[in-house]
Design an enzyme around this catalytic site. Sequence first.
Site, short mmCIF file in Angstrom:
data_model
loop_
_atom_site.label_atom_id
_atom_site.label_comp_id
_atom_site.label_asym_id
_atom_site.label_seq_id
_atom_site.Cartn_x
_atom_site.Cartn_y
_atom_site.Cartn_z
CG HIS A 60 -1.94 1.08 1.22
ND1 HIS A 60 -3.30 0.85 1.24
CD2 HIS A 60 -1.81 2.44 1.16
CE1 HIS A 60 -3.95 1.99 1.22
NE2 HIS A 60 -3.07 2.98 1.18
CG HIS A 62 -1.34 6.90 -1.66
ND1 HIS A 62 -2.62 7.08 -2.14
CD2 HIS A 62 -1.49 6.15 -0.52
CE1 HIS A 62 -3.49 6.49 -1.33
NE2 HIS A 62 -2.82 5.92 -0.34
CD GLN A 155 -7.13 11.24 -1.57
OE1 GLN A 155 -5.98 10.82 -1.65
NE2 GLN A 155 -7.88 11.05 -0.49
CG HIS A 213 -7.72 4.36 0.92
ND1 HIS A 213 -7.24 3.81 -0.23
CD2 HIS A 213 -6.68 5.03 1.49
CE1 HIS A 213 -5.96 4.14 -0.37
NE2 HIS A 213 -5.59 4.89 0.67
CD GLU A 216 -6.44 6.65 6.04
OE1 GLU A 216 -6.84 6.75 4.86
OE2 GLU A 216 -5.27 6.92 6.38
CG ASP A 312 -0.85 5.23 3.47
OD1 ASP A 312 -1.25 5.21 2.29
OD2 ASP A 312 -1.54 5.69 4.39
CD1 TRP A 318 -3.24 12.64 4.04
CD2 TRP A 318 -2.15 12.40 2.10
NE1 TRP A 318 -4.10 12.95 3.02
CE2 TRP A 318 -3.47 12.81 1.83
CE3 TRP A 318 -1.27 12.18 1.03
CZ2 TRP A 318 -3.93 13.02 0.52
CZ3 TRP A 318 -1.73 12.40 -0.26
CH2 TRP A 318 -3.04 12.81 -0.51
FE FE2 Z 1 -3.61 5.07 1.60
#
Ligand code: FE2
Length: 417
Positions: A60, A62, A155, A213, A216, A312, A318
């Site tokens: 996982h 991005h 997203q 996702h 979360e 991630d 993030w």
């Molecule tokens: Fe994610």
Amino acid sequence: MFDLLLRQCRLLQTDRTITETDIAIKGGVIVEIAPAIVGHAKVELAIQGQLVSPPFVESHIHLDSALTAGEPRWNQSGTLFEGIEIWRERKQNLTLEDVKTRAIATLKHQASQGVLFVRSHADVSESSLTALQALLEVREAVKDWITLQVVAFPQDGIYGAPQNNALMEKALEMGADVVGGIPHYELTREDGVNSVHRIFELAQKYDRLIDIHCDEIDDDQSRFLEVVTACAIRTGMGSRVTASHTTAFGSYNNAYAIKLLGFLRRTQINFIANPLINITLQGRADTYPKRRGVTRVKELWQQGMNVSFGHDCVQDPWYSLGTGNMLDVAFMGLHICQMTGTAEIDACYDMITWNGAKTLNIEDRYGIEVGKPANLIVLNAKDRYDAIRCRAIVEYVISQGKLLVKTEIPRTIWHGY
Ligand code: FE2
């Protein structure tokens, strides 16, 4: 004559036992595993009793947002939602070259630390689908040394803007490997439920995997995992389905969580926890005691569910830190999830190797066995516990039968008493 011969390995086998052996490789395939193999090779490596393991699996990440931290501004609140706002601004300036350059640089960071299988989400909420197109081109460009799966990830929600639903379908027509989703970020609970149904519909229509996702958020009322579970049971898609993050599961009351665990056992869905990121993103609205913000990794593992760990984010809106090192991920995971028993530490290593391979549905070509593709790593460690404890250096990375990376082990010289 072999292409590559590794002498005196401590081989971590598929049954998780360790055996002392040589490994011979020819034509990209493992052709012999035995002590003191007779013969020569174009390249012979003296492994000297170091651990030889299947490669790490990054289940996982991005890649489209990797290496953008601070652009156009830093995430000061540290929340998921400020991250989404910053990314919404940054993605206005995406170009194919921008995404490809950062994605390949990140993949090289990962591969040099032993990662040879990656699942990346690509944001498909933006009408040009630049991130997706770029990652599909990267998938092709890197395929000789690393395997990349691309998730069509909405997203901003499948129903968050009028064009998003059609963009999801276009992304699958363009060749995305996996259908993504974000039900807890849809505008309403009903939209969230509908989005999960739509994801399963698209996955069946295009014969793709699913990675959502899911929940979360710290909201203990975020309950889309039960919708995913129901859809998995009804469609029989089980092992082709993954629920990522599921951090709200950590906040559910036990009566509900135990009921849900019973339903989950009827599926074979995969879970991905991202401990580096969620320990920092979640619990931001809490005072004290603060929640840990990860899903119930230990309990899912104890129930026999497949759980993997992902990184991630690497330097993005993030999470501004990260190097792509999966041993850092496992190290953080075992701390947050209190998995410090010896079997639990070993399980955390499995969560960045075999379990990730199962999530990616690549088990048939994963593992160090005669006849399988020669993908393996050599760690400066004796076993799984030692590898995680020391965040061991990966000295050699062998991809598809070729030596891809060698890293020198640092040497400390003691001059004192
Ligand atoms: Fe994610």
